[in-house]
Design a protein around this motif. Structure first.
Motif, PDB file in Angstrom:
ATOM      1  N   LYS A   1     -37.021 -14.048 -45.822  1.00  0.00           N
ATOM      2  CA  LYS A   1     -37.665 -12.733 -45.835  1.00  0.00           C
ATOM      3  C   LYS A   1     -36.729 -11.607 -45.422  1.00  0.00           C
ATOM      4  N   ASN A   2     -35.986 -11.816 -44.311  1.00  0.00           N
ATOM      5  CA  ASN A   2     -35.159 -10.725 -43.791  1.00  0.00           C
ATOM      6  C   ASN A   2     -33.749 -11.150 -43.379  1.00  0.00           C
ATOM      7  N   ALA A   3     -33.329 -12.325 -43.803  1.00  0.00           N
ATOM      8  CA  ALA A   3     -31.978 -12.841 -43.538  1.00  0.00           C
ATOM      9  C   ALA A   3     -31.648 -12.908 -42.043  1.00  0.00           C
ATOM     10  N   ARG A   4     -32.668 -13.129 -41.215  1.00  0.00           N
ATOM     11  CA  ARG A   4     -32.476 -13.239 -39.768  1.00  0.00           C
ATOM     12  C   ARG A   4     -32.416 -14.714 -39.380  1.00  0.00           C
ATOM     13  N   THR A   5     -31.585 -15.046 -38.396  1.00  0.00           N
ATOM     14  CA  THR A   5     -31.477 -16.424 -37.917  1.00  0.00           C
ATOM     15  C   THR A   5     -32.779 -16.854 -37.251  1.00  0.00           C
ATOM     16  N   VAL A   6     -33.215 -18.068 -37.571  1.00  0.00           N
ATOM     17  CA  VAL A   6     -34.401 -18.657 -36.962  1.00  0.00           C
ATOM     18  C   VAL A   6     -34.010 -20.044 -36.457  1.00  0.00           C
ATOM     19  N   THR A   7     -34.279 -20.320 -35.195  1.00  0.00           N
ATOM     20  CA  THR A   7     -34.015 -21.640 -34.619  1.00  0.00           C
ATOM     21  C   THR A   7     -35.322 -22.213 -34.109  1.00  0.00           C
ATOM     22  N   THR A   8     -35.583 -23.477 -34.446  1.00  0.00           N
ATOM     23  CA  THR A   8     -36.789 -24.144 -33.962  1.00  0.00           C
ATOM     24  C   THR A   8     -36.389 -25.388 -33.184  1.00  0.00           C
ATOM     25  N   PHE A   9     -37.203 -25.731 -32.194  1.00  0.00           N
ATOM     26  CA  PHE A   9     -37.036 -26.968 -31.446  1.00  0.00           C
ATOM     27  C   PHE A   9     -38.370 -27.356 -30.843  1.00  0.00           C
ATOM     28  N   ASP A  10     -38.493 -28.615 -30.481  1.00  0.00           N
ATOM     29  CA  ASP A  10     -39.730 -29.126 -29.892  1.00  0.00           C
ATOM     30  C   ASP A  10     -39.516 -29.401 -28.413  1.00  0.00           C
ATOM     31  N   VAL A  11     -40.525 -29.056 -27.614  1.00  0.00           N
ATOM     32  CA  VAL A  11     -40.469 -29.261 -26.169  1.00  0.00           C
ATOM     33  C   VAL A  11     -41.646 -30.148 -25.762  1.00  0.00           C
ATOM     34  N   ALA A  12     -41.347 -31.228 -25.053  1.00  0.00           N
ATOM     35  CA  ALA A  12     -42.388 -32.109 -24.515  1.00  0.00           C
ATOM     36  C   ALA A  12     -42.653 -31.709 -23.069  1.00  0.00           C
ATOM     37  N   VAL A  13     -43.906 -31.362 -22.798  1.00  0.00           N
ATOM     38  CA  VAL A  13     -44.306 -31.005 -21.441  1.00  0.00           C
ATOM     39  C   VAL A  13     -45.016 -32.213 -20.851  1.00  0.00           C
ATOM     40  N   ASN A  14     -44.357 -32.840 -19.888  1.00  0.00           N
ATOM     41  CA  ASN A  14     -44.930 -34.023 -19.237  1.00  0.00           C
ATOM     42  C   ASN A  14     -45.727 -33.581 -18.020  1.00  0.00           C
ATOM     43  N   ARG A  15     -46.922 -34.075 -17.933  1.00  0.00           N
ATOM     44  CA  ARG A  15     -47.780 -33.694 -16.816  1.00  0.00           C
ATOM     45  C   ARG A  15     -48.147 -34.943 -16.022  1.00  0.00           C
ATOM     46  N   ARG A  16     -48.328 -34.714 -14.748  1.00  0.00           N
ATOM     47  CA  ARG A  16     -48.810 -35.793 -13.908  1.00  0.00           C
ATOM     48  C   ARG A  16     -49.666 -35.199 -12.815  1.00  0.00           C
ATOM     49  N   ARG A  17     -50.519 -36.014 -12.278  1.00  0.00           N
ATOM     50  CA  ARG A  17     -51.384 -35.556 -11.197  1.00  0.00           C
ATOM     51  C   ARG A  17     -51.387 -36.596 -10.085  1.00  0.00           C
ATOM     52  N   PHE A  18     -51.677 -36.141  -8.885  1.00  0.00           N
ATOM     53  CA  PHE A  18     -51.682 -37.017  -7.725  1.00  0.00           C
ATOM     54  C   PHE A  18     -53.092 -37.542  -7.512  1.00  0.00           C
ATOM     55  N   ASP A  19     -53.244 -38.860  -7.460  1.00  0.00           N
ATOM     56  CA  ASP A  19     -54.534 -39.502  -7.212  1.00  0.00           C
ATOM     57  C   ASP A  19     -54.661 -39.731  -5.714  1.00  0.00           C
ATOM     58  N   ARG A  20     -55.537 -38.989  -5.071  1.00  0.00           N
ATOM     59  CA  ARG A  20     -55.683 -39.085  -3.610  1.00  0.00           C
ATOM     60  C   ARG A  20     -56.236 -40.433  -3.158  1.00  0.00           C
ATOM     61  N   GLU A  21     -57.010 -41.082  -4.010  1.00  0.00           N
ATOM     62  CA  GLU A  21     -57.579 -42.381  -3.639  1.00  0.00           C
ATOM     63  C   GLU A  21     -56.515 -43.467  -3.567  1.00  0.00           C
TER      64      GLU A  21
ATOM     65  N   GLU B   1     -50.970 -42.346  -5.420  1.00  0.00           N
ATOM     66  CA  GLU B   1     -49.908 -42.453  -6.419  1.00  0.00           C
ATOM     67  C   GLU B   1     -50.001 -41.323  -7.437  1.00  0.00           C
ATOM     68  N   TRP B   2     -48.838 -41.052  -8.071  1.00  0.00           N
ATOM     69  CA  TRP B   2     -48.795 -40.086  -9.165  1.00  0.00           C
ATOM     70  C   TRP B   2     -49.195 -40.802 -10.446  1.00  0.00           C
ATOM     71  N   ILE B   3     -50.015 -40.150 -11.251  1.00  0.00           N
ATOM     72  CA  ILE B   3     -50.461 -40.710 -12.530  1.00  0.00           C
ATOM     73  C   ILE B   3     -49.902 -39.856 -13.652  1.00  0.00           C
ATOM     74  N   GLU B   4     -49.132 -40.493 -14.544  1.00  0.00           N
ATOM     75  CA  GLU B   4     -48.560 -39.795 -15.701  1.00  0.00           C
ATOM     76  C   GLU B   4     -49.661 -39.564 -16.725  1.00  0.00           C
TER      77      GLU B   4
END
Length: 134
Positions: free
Chosen positions: A21-41, A44-47
């Motif tokens: 469309k406009n001869a501008r550079t476009v870069t794409t990439f994928d990001v994995a967001v890993n989440r975990r939470r702490f189980d008080r019972e 331990e951390w749970i992924e």
């Protein structure tokens, strides 16, 4: 305001192309967001299931991202969610949500970065100057 921040790891090297469309550079990439939470019972951390985001950068940011980022690097990305329509291999029209980045930065949690200023004159190739703060 639709501004969002994500922090995660690149799942592949950035892909660079030039917008038809406009001869501008476009870069794409994928990001994995890993989440975990702490189980008080259990004490331990749970992924939890990772969430994958497609990130799109344009212009100078796209050039800098392509030069600086590689698979496995942890990054922080600030941007806005937008929809991106495309034609799938089976010919159907599909829409996906992408994060159009305004800021991309390597995380310093597990790495060291040495920022360098990039100067760019209109029509001239990019030149990398001395390290910042040196």
């Amino acid at each position: 305001m639709n501004e969002q921040t994500i922090v995660g790891n690149l799942t592949r090297d950035p892909e660079v192309h030039v917008s038809a469309k406009n001869a501008r550079t476009v870069t794409t990439f994928d990001v994995a967001v890993n989440r975990r939470r702490f189980d008080r019972e259990t004490g331990e951390w749970i992924e939890q299931t990772p969430v994958f985001h497609r990130v799109v950068t344009y212009g100078q940011l796209a050039d800098n991202a392509a030069e600086s980022l590689r698979r496995g690097i942890e990054v922080a990305v600030i941007g806005r969610f937008a929809d991106d329509s495309y034609t799938a291999e089976d010919g159907t029209r599909r829409v996906r949500i992408v994060l159009e980045a305004e800021v991309v930065a390597p995380s310093l949690r597990w790495a060291i970065a040495r920022p360098m200023k990039v100067s760019r004159d209109a029509g001239a190739p990019a030149e990398v100057s001395e390290e910042m703060g040196a």
